[in-house]
Motif scaffolding. Structure first.
Motif, short mmCIF file in Angstrom:
data_model
loop_
_atom_site.label_atom_id
_atom_site.label_comp_id
_atom_site.label_asym_id
_atom_site.label_seq_id
_atom_site.Cartn_x
_atom_site.Cartn_y
_atom_site.Cartn_z
N CYS A 137 0.81 -1.21 0.00
CA CYS A 137 0.00 0.00 0.00
C CYS A 137 0.84 1.26 0.00
O CYS A 137 0.31 2.35 0.09
CB CYS A 137 -0.90 0.02 1.23
N ASP A 143 2.24 2.74 -2.18
CA ASP A 143 1.97 3.57 -3.34
C ASP A 143 0.74 4.42 -3.06
O ASP A 143 -0.36 4.10 -3.48
CB ASP A 143 1.73 2.63 -4.52
N GLU A 144 0.92 5.49 -2.29
CA GLU A 144 -0.24 6.26 -1.90
C GLU A 144 -0.31 7.57 -2.65
O GLU A 144 0.72 8.15 -2.99
CB GLU A 144 -0.20 6.51 -0.40
N SER A 145 -1.52 8.04 -2.86
CA SER A 145 -1.63 9.29 -3.59
C SER A 145 -1.47 10.46 -2.62
O SER A 145 -1.49 10.29 -1.41
CB SER A 145 -2.95 9.34 -4.35
N ASP A 146 -1.35 11.63 -3.16
CA ASP A 146 -1.05 12.83 -2.39
C ASP A 146 -2.20 13.21 -1.45
O ASP A 146 -3.34 13.34 -1.88
CB ASP A 146 -0.81 13.96 -3.42
N THR A 147 -1.89 13.38 -0.17
CA THR A 147 -2.93 13.86 0.76
C THR A 147 -2.51 15.17 1.42
O THR A 147 -3.09 15.58 2.42
CB THR A 147 -3.23 12.83 1.87
N ASN A 190 -7.55 17.47 -2.58
CA ASN A 190 -7.18 17.98 -1.25
C ASN A 190 -7.65 19.42 -1.16
O ASN A 190 -7.44 20.19 -2.09
CB ASN A 190 -5.68 17.89 -1.04
N LEU A 210 -9.09 -2.02 2.20
CA LEU A 210 -8.36 -3.05 2.92
C LEU A 210 -8.10 -2.58 4.35
O LEU A 210 -7.73 -1.44 4.57
CB LEU A 210 -7.02 -3.24 2.21
N TYR A 266 -6.62 1.13 4.02
CA TYR A 266 -6.24 1.56 2.69
C TYR A 266 -7.44 1.55 1.76
O TYR A 266 -8.15 0.55 1.66
CB TYR A 266 -5.15 0.62 2.15
N GLU A 320 -8.95 5.04 -4.18
CA GLU A 320 -8.44 6.41 -4.03
C GLU A 320 -6.94 6.41 -3.78
O GLU A 320 -6.29 7.44 -3.86
CB GLU A 320 -9.18 7.06 -2.84
N ARG A 321 -6.41 5.27 -3.41
CA ARG A 321 -5.00 5.11 -3.02
C ARG A 321 -4.62 6.03 -1.86
O ARG A 321 -3.63 6.74 -1.89
CB ARG A 321 -4.08 5.31 -4.24
N THR A 322 -5.47 6.05 -0.85
CA THR A 322 -5.19 6.80 0.37
C THR A 322 -5.61 5.92 1.55
O THR A 322 -6.35 4.97 1.36
CB THR A 322 -6.01 8.10 0.47
N PRO A 323 -5.18 6.28 2.75
CA PRO A 323 -5.75 5.60 3.92
C PRO A 323 -7.23 5.98 4.08
O PRO A 323 -7.71 6.89 3.41
CB PRO A 323 -4.91 6.15 5.07
N ARG A 333 -1.05 8.67 8.46
CA ARG A 333 -1.79 8.05 7.37
C ARG A 333 -3.24 8.50 7.48
O ARG A 333 -4.01 7.97 8.26
CB ARG A 333 -1.67 6.52 7.45
N VAL A 334 -3.56 9.53 6.73
CA VAL A 334 -4.90 10.10 6.84
C VAL A 334 -5.61 10.05 5.50
O VAL A 334 -4.97 9.97 4.45
CB VAL A 334 -4.83 11.57 7.31
N ALA A 335 -6.93 10.09 5.59
CA ALA A 335 -7.73 10.14 4.36
C ALA A 335 -7.59 11.54 3.78
O ALA A 335 -7.10 12.45 4.46
CB ALA A 335 -9.17 9.84 4.68
N ARG A 336 -8.03 11.69 2.59
CA ARG A 336 -7.96 13.01 1.98
C ARG A 336 -8.74 14.02 2.82
O ARG A 336 -9.86 13.74 3.23
CB ARG A 336 -8.56 12.94 0.57
#
Lengths: 161, 713
Positions: free
Chosen positions: A22, A24-28, A138, B573, B601, B605-608, B642-645
């Protein structure tokens, strides 16, 4: 029990695999809004344009910003304002797309006089909120308590009942 | 994570005692279990549960008592509390909260406004005797909402002999000036057992170890270090009547919980220092505030013949919640309401539930069949709008088979099918429509916004299943379980369309959402041989459809709103584990280490995911003598980056807690005094999950707590 132990080891390996998979996370990371004008508590003159200055920054790509002005009248002041039918509570909601202007990792300076406070705006306490998004969605915002007045300048308005 | 080698906490002792008691309690419950049946009896769940289970007994609850049940359960591995100020909280199990956790009391699932972040669980903490927490997908037993786990409030069995019972509990806390108490009286006479309780607590504004908070780039003063208008009160009554004669066993329970709590005015709307002026009274509850009243009437009827047990749980709940805030509107056409002008929102939720089950017990096999029905009706009022009127009906049929060829092995599996019907009434906002027209929006744009709720009429059908084993050779206990769980989308997720007054986001439902579905694999291993204990319980959950609020990047036309957030299903996940290690040493000393981690995860969105609890560790050193127990706990909470958008990261912290309990025999009666000190060092820290986190308000500072319990023998 050795088997249990090995089983657990495998399991931990699976969990860590997921954790790594995981990465590979996008920008937050939120865009940054540095609103210079108007300032907190500013009095803005009705019927004129707003001197609007800010700097926007994002680690990735800026997308758009929005300026929202709406009244913060309490029921009391609101009712009082209703006595004169000549004025209406001012509301402003406009968005600007900056994706074309913004470069990755650069600060974008915004300065304009496009926001015009209508001449028939009811004087009183208002909120001015600036929202900004980047390409991933964001979003950040900053808020200012402002006063709309015919006088402009330093005139103190009753912001609270 | 750096763990300074530290003092210790008490948690260990507690947890060890919890484990120790577990066996006793199982045996206790075993006695009564002959007469208990059905999918929703904790005893059954616990003995057979192939899922990891935590148990909080009387002693654990007493030592962690704060007047708020969830705050005590937070000390169990895998359980977190989402706090709304200092008095009220809601539970989170392994990163799943709100409608993803079911709370079961007196055989029925507690139905309040679980979806809302700004109110707590309406359960009297004084009235809780023990709690079983099931970590993992429990849809098989409880249907929708139990996908993340179940918190089951269990009762102690009635005393064996005829007698009169009595208990008085007093509670005091310094962090918010809590003064509370509870009186219980009961009687057992032959086949009858009756009990009644009254509890009340009042608290003032809670103290935070800071002078200012920075919110939206504005520095707001926290005068006298008390968070203005966070005072509250709680008043609860409960009655219980039980009859047990031969093969017939029945009980009736009624309870009413009332809570009133103020909201920090800085958290409602744009920050405004003028609203934060000291009002000179740290105990008043001014606007804005919320009130909740939860009435619950339940009964269980049970009859046993030889190997068969038939049981029926039925319940009625009425949850009435109101939010009061001085009338305000963004739409100039909206007049001041003539009646209840400050009632911003009100919800009236009626829930009727029934669950019927038949159990057949043979030496090696056990079969349970059950049928659950739940009907719900939500009505609304207030000058603002948050959630529409809706009717919801859900029913499920299930069957569970357990095979127990020896005392150390059992396998259990089951299937359940649920039907759900959700009918939501549309709500059109005339003032909003006029406003948009005045702002120069065209018909097309207005058509998108004027419905604050869409009309929705949906039918859902879902299968849940679970298969697992429990294997306990000697000092080892091994559990494995695979489960499929589901959740019906909530009314807000299907129909909402407007600015949420608490989050200031334009939240939009999707009437076409599918129900939430996921698979979860749970394992747990426990080793217990004096003086050691070791436990680890890893899990992985994979969701094919996990509902979350997705930022769309489209600006909302509504005042006070940024972009539109839409409820969307995503592949998600969850993975994590809880770990604990304990050792007893010298005379009466013990040390316990616990640690937990959840990784979330959003694969689309590929974010937490939002509200992911940070990793945490705790070290507890405790000592227990004949009459005195004491402990110290060093807790380390990792930062959550590790936060959501559009969720804020939260920094980590180190906290020290300590406590002591002393028993005083007073003739035939007994008194217990618990003194505890939370956050001994008055550390400024944040709870990633708290309601006030987004306003940058830290958690309460040092809290000295006294609980005095007097038991009449």
């Amino acid at each position: 029990m050795k088997t249990n132990f090995y089983f657990l080891l495998c399991l931990m390996a699976i969990v860590s695999f997921f954790a790594i998979a995981c990465e590979d996370e996008s920008d937050t990371t939120l865009p940054v809004i540095n609103l210079i004008e108007p300032e907190e508590g500013d009095t803005l003159q009705i019927g004129t344009d707003v001197h609007f200055t800010m700097k926007l920054f994002d680690n990735d790509m800026l997308k758009s910003y929005k300026v929202d002005i709406h009244n913060n009248f309490t029921p009391h002041t609101h009712a009082a304002s209703g006595e004169s039918t000549e004025t209406v509570p001012f509301a402003y909601n406009h968005t600007w797309d900056v994706a074309a202007k913004a470069k990755k990792g650069d600060t974008l300076s915004v300065h304009h006089h496009e926001i015009i406070i209508a001449g028939n705006a009811t004087p009183g306490a208002y909120h001015l909120v600036v929202y900004c998004t980047d390409v991933s969605g964001n979003e950040s915002h900053v808020a200012r308590n402002i006063v709309l007045s015919h006088e402009g300048g330093e005139h103190e308005e009753h912001a609270e009942d | 994570m750096r763990v300074g080698l530290i003092l210790m906490a008490y948690v260990m002792l507690v947890a060890r005692q919890v484990h120790a008691r577990e066996t006793d309690t199982i045996q206790n419950i075993r006695l009564e279990e002959v007469i208990v049946t059905g999918g929703n009896s904790s005893a059954v769940v616990r003995r057979k549960s192939t899922l990891p289970v935590e148990f909080a007994g009387k002693q654990f609850l007493q030592e962690h008592f704060t007047g708020n049940l969830v705050r005590a359960l937070e000390h169990l591995p895998g359980v977190h509390s989402m706090d709304i100020g200092s008095g009220f909280s809601k539970p989170l199990i392994r990163g799943m909260g709100f409608n993803r956790v079911a709370v079961v009391e007196n055989g029925v699932k507690q139905e309040g406004q679980q979806w809302g972040a700004d109110h707590g669980l309406e359960i009297d903490a004084f009235n809780v005797e023990s709690v079983t927490v099931l970590k993992g997908p429990a849809s098989l037993l409880h249907g929708s909402d139990a996908m993340g786990g179940v918190i089951e409030i269990t009762r102690q069995p009635p005393p064996e002999e005829d007698r009169v019972l009595g208990e008085i509990v007093l509670l005091g806390r310094t962090v918010n000036g809590t003064v509370g108490g509870s009186v219980m009286t009961g009687m057992k006479r032959r086949a009858w057992y009756a009990k009644a309780r009254y509890s009340e607590q009042h608290f003032g504004d809670y103290r935070v170890p800071v002078d200012t908070v920075v919110y939206l780039t504005q520095r707001l003063p926290i005068l006298t270090r008390g968070l203005k208008n966070t005072a509250g009160l709680e008043r609860d009554v409960a009655g219980h009547l039980e009859y047990h004669f031969g093969r017939y066993h029945a009980w009736y329970a009624i309870s009413d919980a009332y809570q009133k709590v103020g909201f920090f005015p800085g958290a409602h709307g744009i920050p405004d220092a003028s609203r934060l002026q000291d009002d000179g009274d740290s105990r008043d509850i001014a606007l804005p505030y919320s009130t909740v009243n939860h009435l619950k009437v339940t009964t269980r009827q049970q009859y046993a013949w030889a190997s068969l047990t038939l049981s029926w749980d039925a319940g009625y709940q009425y949850n009435h919640r109101e939010e009061q805030s001085r009338f305000h509107t963004h739409y100039d056409g909206q007049p001041l309401p003539e009646h209840a002008p400050n009632r911003e929102l009100a919800f009236f939720l009626d829930t009727y539930s029934s669950s019927l089950s038949l159990k057949r017990e043979l030496p090696e096999w056990e079969q349970v069949m059950g049928w659950d029905v739940q009907a719900q009706r939500n009505r609304i009022a207030g000058y603002s709008f948050l959630l529409p009127r809706y009717d919801r009906f859900a029913t499920g049929l299930f069957g569970i088979i357990t095979y127990r060829p020896s005392t150390c092995f059992s396998a259990s599996g089951g299937v359940r099918y649920d039907r759900g019907i959700v009918e939501i009434s549309a709500y059109r906002d005339p003032y909003l429509e006029t406003y948009l027209r005045e702002q120069g929006y065209g018909d097309e744009a207005i058509a998108l916004y004027r419905w604050r709720a869409y009309a929705v009429d949906r039918r859902f059908g879902d299968i849940s299943a679970s298969l697992g084993i429990v294997w306990s050779p000697g000092v080892h206990l091994f559990k494995a379980n695979v489960g499929r769980a589901f959740r019906l989308p909530g009314a807000n997720e299907l129909a909402a369309n407007g600015v949420h007054h608490g989050t200031f986001r334009h939240e939009q439902g999707d009437p076409a959402l599918s129900s939430e579905r996921g698979w979860q694999v749970d394992l747990s291993y426990t080793f217990r041989r004096a003086p050691f204990t070791f436990a680890v319980s890893p899990f992985v959950a994979v969701f094919s459809n996990y509902i979350y609020l997705k930022p769309t990047g489209i600006w909302s036309a509504l005042p006070h709103a940024g972009q539109i957030y839409r409820y969307t299903g995503a592949r998600a996940l969850f993975a994590g584990a809880e770990l604990s290690f304990g050792i007893d040493f010298l005379r009466g000393f013990s040390y316990l280490f616990t640690g937990e981690y959840v990784h979330t995860y959003n694969r689309d969105e590929r974010t937490p995911l939002s509200f992911s609890p940070p990793a945490s560790l705790s070290n507890t050193l405790s000592w227990g003598g004949a009459r005195v127990r004491c402990h110290a706990e060093w807790q380390h909470i990792a930062p959550q980056r590790r936060v959501a958008r559009n969720e804020k990261p939260t920094s980590g912290s180190h906290l020290l807690h300590a406590g002591m309990t002393t028993l005083f025999p007073l003739g035939a009666s007994r008194a217990e005094i618990t003194l505890s000190l939370q956050n001994v060092l008055d550390t400024r820290y944040y709870n990633h999950l708290s309601f006030y986190r987004k306003v940058e308000i830290p958690e309460p500072g040092r809290d000295f707590r006294v609980v005095i319990k007097y038991l009449l023998k």
